[in-house]
Design an enzyme around this catalytic site. Structure first.
Site, PDB file in Angstrom:
ATOM      1  N   TYR A 253     -12.083  -3.139  -3.129  1.00  0.00           N
ATOM      2  CA  TYR A 253     -12.498  -3.248  -1.791  1.00  0.00           C
ATOM      3  C   TYR A 253     -14.116  -3.106  -2.381  1.00  0.00           C
ATOM      4  CZ  TYR A 253      -8.358  -1.774   0.853  1.00  0.00           C
ATOM      5  OH  TYR A 253      -7.091  -2.560   1.122  1.00  0.00           O
TER       6      TYR A 253
ATOM      7  N   ASN B  32      -1.905  -0.157   7.405  1.00  0.00           N
ATOM      8  CA  ASN B  32      -1.183  -1.581   7.669  1.00  0.00           C
ATOM      9  C   ASN B  32      -0.550  -2.353   6.514  1.00  0.00           C
ATOM     10  OD1 ASN B  32      -3.255  -1.655   6.123  1.00  0.00           O
ATOM     11  ND2 ASN B  32      -5.013  -3.966   7.171  1.00  0.00           N
TER      12      ASN B  32
ATOM     13  N   HIS C 261      -2.513  -5.420   1.827  1.00  0.00           N
ATOM     14  CA  HIS C 261      -3.243  -5.846   1.245  1.00  0.00           C
ATOM     15  C   HIS C 261      -2.595  -7.236   1.276  1.00  0.00           C
ATOM     16  CE1 HIS C 261      -7.925  -7.746   0.277  1.00  0.00           C
ATOM     17  NE2 HIS C 261      -6.535  -7.571  -0.572  1.00  0.00           N
TER      18      HIS C 261
ATOM     19  N   GLU D 172      -9.687 -11.101  -7.041  1.00  0.00           N
ATOM     20  CA  GLU D 172      -8.375 -10.090  -7.527  1.00  0.00           C
ATOM     21  C   GLU D 172      -7.692  -9.948  -8.016  1.00  0.00           C
ATOM     22  OE1 GLU D 172      -7.724 -10.218  -3.123  1.00  0.00           O
ATOM     23  OE2 GLU D 172      -9.153  -9.706  -2.503  1.00  0.00           O
TER      24      GLU D 172
ATOM     25  N   LYS E  84       0.938  -0.934   0.084  1.00  0.00           N
ATOM     26  CA  LYS E  84      -0.376  -0.063  -0.118  1.00  0.00           C
ATOM     27  C   LYS E  84       0.877   1.599   0.038  1.00  0.00           C
ATOM     28  CE  LYS E  84      -3.712  -2.085   2.403  1.00  0.00           C
ATOM     29  NZ  LYS E  84      -4.792  -2.376   3.721  1.00  0.00           N
TER      30      LYS E  84
HETATM   31  P1  CMP Z   1      -7.235  -4.288   3.284  1.00  0.00           P
HETATM   32  O1  CMP Z   1      -7.007  -6.342   4.246  1.00  0.00           O
HETATM   33  O2  CMP Z   1      -6.817  -4.003   3.063  1.00  0.00           O
HETATM   34  O3  CMP Z   1      -8.689  -5.394   3.805  1.00  0.00           O
HETATM   35  C1  CMP Z   1      -9.619  -3.676   4.197  1.00  0.00           C
HETATM   36  C2  CMP Z   1      -8.504  -3.241   4.648  1.00  0.00           C
HETATM   37  O4  CMP Z   1      -9.763  -1.732   4.734  1.00  0.00           O
HETATM   38  C3  CMP Z   1      -7.826  -3.470   5.409  1.00  0.00           C
HETATM   39  O5  CMP Z   1      -6.794  -3.908   5.244  1.00  0.00           O
HETATM   40  C4  CMP Z   1      -7.571  -2.320   6.550  1.00  0.00           C
HETATM   41  O6  CMP Z   1      -6.557  -0.842   5.497  1.00  0.00           O
HETATM   42  C5  CMP Z   1      -8.896  -0.834   6.234  1.00  0.00           C
HETATM   43  N1  CMP Z   1      -9.821  -1.113   7.522  1.00  0.00           N
HETATM   44  C6  CMP Z   1     -10.616  -2.393   8.045  1.00  0.00           C
HETATM   45  N2  CMP Z   1     -11.233  -2.813   9.398  1.00  0.00           N
HETATM   46  C7  CMP Z   1     -11.053  -1.219   9.206  1.00  0.00           C
HETATM   47  C8  CMP Z   1     -11.393   0.051  10.676  1.00  0.00           C
HETATM   48  N3  CMP Z   1     -12.050  -0.858  11.139  1.00  0.00           N
HETATM   49  N4  CMP Z   1     -11.379   0.940  11.254  1.00  0.00           N
HETATM   50  C9  CMP Z   1      -9.976   1.593   9.467  1.00  0.00           C
HETATM   51  N5  CMP Z   1      -9.500   0.779   8.629  1.00  0.00           N
HETATM   52  C10 CMP Z   1      -9.786  -0.782   8.279  1.00  0.00           C
END
Ligand code: CMP
Length: 163
Positions: free
Chosen positions: A54, A127, A130, A141, A14
């Site tokens: 998403y 984080n 993904h 995906e 990311k």
């Molecule tokens: P990812 O694995 O890319 O899949 C969905 C993304 O949404 C996740 O990583 C986080 O970056 C984001 N995400 C999921 N839950 C939350 C939350 N409660 N608050 C903010 N961001 C979230």
């Protein structure tokens, strides 16, 4: 070994991973585990594409923050292949919330964002990565991110030891 045990998964580095200069460090983790990179590109995601990637999260309250985050800079998309790769990659990556990720995982070693903080700020949890969460979503995906001719088939020199 049956062929269905050899899986492909989508990993996205990311914008935070790119901007922090962690691309090489993160890719190294997958290579060291004997996983095989079969496709890779840098792409700047727009809002339409973010909604496709998403789709499962579009109606969630954190979606706006997630969209702003994923469109804030280029990402690196990687197709990775290996034995039961979908689950193995998620173990290497660690859980979604970095603060809960164990040391030794990518998120545990390089990030510490928390849901409470992200919610309060109205941003997505940062984080770094993904990773597809199931074989079915990996297939969908990979089809979204890569054309067929961008996924490569080749042998690694150490494949006899890890595959
Ligand atoms: P990812 O694995 O890319 O899949 C969905 C993304 O949404 C996740 O990583 C986080 O970056 C984001 N995400 C999921 N839950 C939350 C939350 N409660 N608050 C903010 N961001 C979230």
């Amino acid at each position: 070994m049956s062929d269905e045990m050899i899986q492909k998964s989508l990993v996205l580095l990311k914008p935070d991973a790119i901007q922090r200069g962690l691309v090489g460090t993160i890719i190294e983790r997958f290579e060291q585990a004997g996983l095989k990179i079969v496709g890779m590109k840098m792409q700047w995601v727009d809002k339409n594409f973010a909604k496709k990637h998403y789709a499962a999260h579009v109606n969630k309250k954190f979606y706006k923050g997630l969209e702003n985050f994923i469109t804030s800079g280029p990402v690196v998309a990687i197709a990775i292949e290996g034995i039961l790769a979908v689950d193995v990659i998620r173990k290497i990556v660690g859980p979604t919330e970095p603060g809960k990720a164990m040391p030794g995982t990518i998120r545990g070693d390089f990030a510490h964002h928390a849901y409470e903080y992200a919610d309060k700020k109205g941003i997505a949890i940062k984080n770094l990565i993904h990773a597809s969460d199931s074989v079915e979503s990996a297939k969908a995906e990979l089809e979204l991110w890569f054309n067929k001719n961008e996924i490569h088939s080749y042998k690694t020199v150490h494949e006899m030891h890890v595959f």
